[in-house]
Design a protein around this motif. Structure first.
Motif, PDB file in Angstrom:
ATOM      1  N   TYR A  57       0.869  -1.180   0.000  1.00 26.41           N
ATOM      2  CA  TYR A  57       0.000   0.000   0.000  1.00 26.41           C
ATOM      3  C   TYR A  57       0.905   1.229   0.000  1.00 26.41           C
ATOM      4  CZ  TYR A  57      -3.934  -3.041   1.100  1.00 26.41           C
ATOM      5  OH  TYR A  57      -4.898  -4.018   1.050  1.00 26.41           O
ATOM      6  N   ASP A  97      -9.178   1.394  -0.657  1.00 24.45           N
ATOM      7  CA  ASP A  97      -8.217   0.281  -0.637  1.00 24.45           C
ATOM      8  C   ASP A  97      -7.652   0.063   0.761  1.00 24.45           C
ATOM      9  OD1 ASP A  97      -6.768   2.676  -0.746  1.00 24.45           O
ATOM     10  OD2 ASP A  97      -5.065   1.737  -1.747  1.00 24.45           O
ATOM     11  N   THR A 100     -10.445  -1.288   3.319  1.00 24.51           N
ATOM     12  CA  THR A 100     -10.789  -2.713   3.253  1.00 24.51           C
ATOM     13  C   THR A 100      -9.560  -3.613   3.384  1.00 24.51           C
ATOM     14  OG1 THR A 100     -10.622  -2.648   0.831  1.00 24.51           O
ATOM     15  CG2 THR A 100     -12.792  -2.240   1.800  1.00 24.51           C
ATOM     16  N   SER A 101      -8.406  -3.045   3.695  1.00 24.15           N
ATOM     17  CA  SER A 101      -7.165  -3.834   3.768  1.00 24.15           C
ATOM     18  C   SER A 101      -7.179  -4.749   4.987  1.00 24.15           C
ATOM     19  CB  SER A 101      -5.955  -2.906   3.831  1.00 24.15           C
ATOM     20  OG  SER A 101      -5.962  -2.167   5.042  1.00 24.15           O
ATOM     21  N   GLN A 102      -6.517  -5.889   4.846  1.00 23.24           N
ATOM     22  CA  GLN A 102      -6.436  -6.837   5.950  1.00 23.24           C
ATOM     23  C   GLN A 102      -5.708  -6.251   7.160  1.00 23.24           C
ATOM     24  OE1 GLN A 102      -7.913  -9.788   6.218  1.00 23.24           O
ATOM     25  NE2 GLN A 102      -7.100 -10.070   8.272  1.00 23.24           N
ATOM     26  N   ARG A 105      -8.179  -3.885   9.006  1.00 23.81           N
ATOM     27  CA  ARG A 105      -9.298  -4.645   9.572  1.00 23.81           C
ATOM     28  C   ARG A 105      -8.857  -5.424  10.807  1.00 23.81           C
ATOM     29  NH1 ARG A 105     -10.263  -7.444   4.112  1.00 23.81           N
ATOM     30  NH2 ARG A 105     -10.931  -9.170   5.459  1.00 23.81           N
ATOM     31  N   SER A 120     -10.917  -7.145  -0.410  1.00 21.85           N
ATOM     32  CA  SER A 120      -9.792  -6.226  -0.543  1.00 21.85           C
ATOM     33  C   SER A 120      -9.759  -5.667  -1.963  1.00 21.85           C
ATOM     34  CB  SER A 120      -8.476  -6.943  -0.244  1.00 21.85           C
ATOM     35  OG  SER A 120      -7.378  -6.099  -0.528  1.00 21.85           O
ATOM     36  N   GLN A 122      -7.057  -4.008  -3.213  1.00 21.04           N
ATOM     37  CA  GLN A 122      -5.698  -3.862  -3.722  1.00 21.04           C
ATOM     38  C   GLN A 122      -5.500  -4.755  -4.943  1.00 21.04           C
ATOM     39  OE1 GLN A 122      -2.344  -5.291  -1.412  1.00 21.04           O
ATOM     40  NE2 GLN A 122      -1.235  -3.405  -1.827  1.00 21.04           N
TER      41      GLN A 122
END
Length: 546
Positions: A57, A97, A100-102, A105, A120, A122
């Motif tokens: 990212y 992006d 909703t990234s791991q 979260r 995700s 990305q």
């Protein structure tokens, strides 16, 4: 799939840890009817940013460093740090992006409390092709012919000696590769050629199945490709730029536009490779060190748009010899790296932004208006610049490749980037969008690492939404990206909200009164003139037997 657009987050308070060595910050969250709280230290937020960066990212906000005396203990400093963390958290939620990234979260315990199915956004790297010896200088993607052309140049320290180094010790400083896509989706190299000099630019002409290669010594090689064998044949070598590097090439069914570091613009007949018109533009550049950096051919209008390293776009009438000077778009002092015409819009990549101007008919260039500005809030021109640009008209997405290897994705509805990811470790020298029946849908990026990578870009319009804090006004200028009214008539007095910083007036009138912000005017006389034009001494054509 949930986009978390309704998530609310608040850094509510700060409390000391058990041994009073530092403070922890309480983040209150709500999604629908579900409420929960997580506690994090300042160092945890720093680790979150590192985790996002390690997962490619990019364009992330920054945290100020810790104090030399350790964590602050006075209330004023704690409140300031709490406000800083609140801003950081909102910045990460703002972009779909990172939202909703791991890593985010997990940091906010979203999955364990909401149970929502979250996708995700990305992009995923699907496959790459590369020449590890050199960085990619240019690429042309031709899906219907099932080929991709890629040029490379050596960007190492030794290569900066150029031809002098080649004399001392023979070396390979550039390459040209023609790739074809196999049935299983992998890439196969159909042709390769190496050069003792750098290969700077490249363009493809569809009607004649020709491609043109611009070299560091000012020569342009013209090749014809047989689509059955995919073997290119050298047809001609054009010497147009007095041994100066060819900085840009673009072609239409009738014309080839060539720009050189010698400040010369040349128009060549694509069919017989004869020079049609051209001239030097040195006197129109802002500084002696400026050069011609990018170009665009408007073949139906008989015009050439030429970007400069000084931040100008010259518009020339190339339907006659010598060409007539029509107009100048003055943007800022940053180089114009890429030009693109889509529908009735002219897209200009310069500095850290992409400006959208109305694409006026020939003779109406003075009516050009600025319709939009696309930027990424944490990608500033003091640190990075956009080097390449592409658009997906069907999906109304815009792509920009940066000098740090990042790629930003915008929706044409929003002036702020929706996705920013690290595609390459160095310069991202090329981006291209493909939407083809055989090749499928994909984003291609090229970089200094010598790779061209294919990315799968998922998501829908429902996913590509910017987040705003609960209770904020939809038209809050501090949060609302500049909506460019894509596909609608130009609006004269648009104001750029503070999120992406207002643009300065494009030009000052002769009596020093600021012109209307959206209006652009030209300068200089029409026609290049004899002093600007140096065609006879600049041009030689060498025929090469097929």
């Amino acid at each position: 799939m949930a986009s978390l657009i309704d998530l609310s987050a608040l850094v509510a308070k700060a409390t000391p840890v058990e041994d009073y060595s530092t403070f922890q910050y309480h983040v209150q969250l709500q999604y629908g009817e579900t409420k929960w709280e997580v506690t994090k230290r300042f160092s945890d937020f720093d680790k979150l940013l590192q985790n996002l960066a390690s997962n490619k990212y990019a364009g992330l906000p920054k945290l100020s460093g810790k104090t030399l005396l350790g964590s602050p203990t006075d209330q004023a400093a704690i409140e300031a740090r709490k406000a800083q963390l609140q801003t950081l958290l909102h910045d990460l939620l703002f972009r779909p992006d990172t939202r909703t990234s791991q890593p985010l979260r997990q940091f906010l315990a979203i999955d364990s409390h909401t149970g929502a199915a979250i996708r995700s956004l990305q992009p995923d790297a699907m496959r790459s092709l590369e020449d590890p010896r050199f960085g990619v200088s240019d690429m042309c993607v031709v899906p219907h012919a099932n080929i991709m052309l890629v040029t490379h140049e050596d960007s190492t320290q030794l290569s900066r000696l150029g031809r002098v180094w080649s004399v001392v010790e023979a070396d390979e400083l550039g390459a040209l590769h023609l790739w074809t896509r196999t049935k299983d989706g992998s890439w196969k190299r159909a042709y390769s050629g190496t050069y003792g000099i750098k290969v700077r630019s490249l363009c493809w002409e569809e009607a004649s199945k020709q491609f043109f290669v611009g070299l560091e010594d000012g020569k342009i090689e013209a090749y014809v490709v047989a689509l059955d064998s995919l073997k290119p044949t050298l047809k001609a070598t054009l010497e147009l730029h007095h041994k100066s590097p060819v900085t840009h090439l673009s072609a239409s069914p009738r014309r080839l536009l060539s720009l050189g570091f010698d400040t010369a613009m040349r128009i060549v007949d694509v069919g017989n490779h004869e020079l049609l018109c051209g001239g030097r533009l040195m006197k129109r550049l802002r500084k002696e060190s400026d050069y011609l950096s990018s170009g665009l051919l408007d073949d139906p209008g008989g015009r050439a748009f030429i970007g400069t390293s000084g931040g100008d776009v010259f518009i020339l009438d190339v339907s006659k010899n010598p060409p007539d000077f029509l107009h100048t778009l003055e943007l800022n002092s940053k180089p114009v790296s890429s030009l693109c015409a889509v529908e009735s819009r002219l897209l200009i990549a310069h500095g850290d932004r992409i400006s959208v101007m109305s694409f006026e008919e020939k003779g109406q260039e003075r009516r050009s208006t600025r319709l939009a500005v696309y930027r990424s809030r944490h990608m500033r021109e003091s640190d990075v610049s956009i080097l390449s640009m592409a658009m997906a008209p069907e999906r109304k997405l815009l792509f920009g490749g940066y000098s740090d290897g990042s790629v930003a994705v915008w929706s044409t509805r929003e002036g702020e980037a929706l996705i920013v990811f690290r595609a390459h470790p160095g310069n991202c020298t090329g981006v291209a969008w493909v939407e083809d029946e055989k090749w499928g849908t994909a984003l291609l990026t090229a970089g200094d690492d010598g790779k061209v990578t294919t990315w799968n870009l998922g998501g829908t319009d429902e996913d590509f939404v910017l987040w705003r804090p609960e209770g904020s006004a939809a038209d809050d200028p501090a949060l609302t990206a500049f909506e460019p009214t894509w596909g609608t008539p130009a609006v004269a007095d648009m104001e750029v909200p503070t999120l992406i910083e207002a643009e300065p007036p494009l030009l000052i009138a002769e009596d020093d009164r600021p012109l209307q912000q959206a209006m652009v005017s030209g300068h200089g006389s029409s026609g290049l003139g004899e002093d600007d034009d140096d065609l006879d001494s600049a041009f030689r054509l060498q025929g090469v037997a097929s």
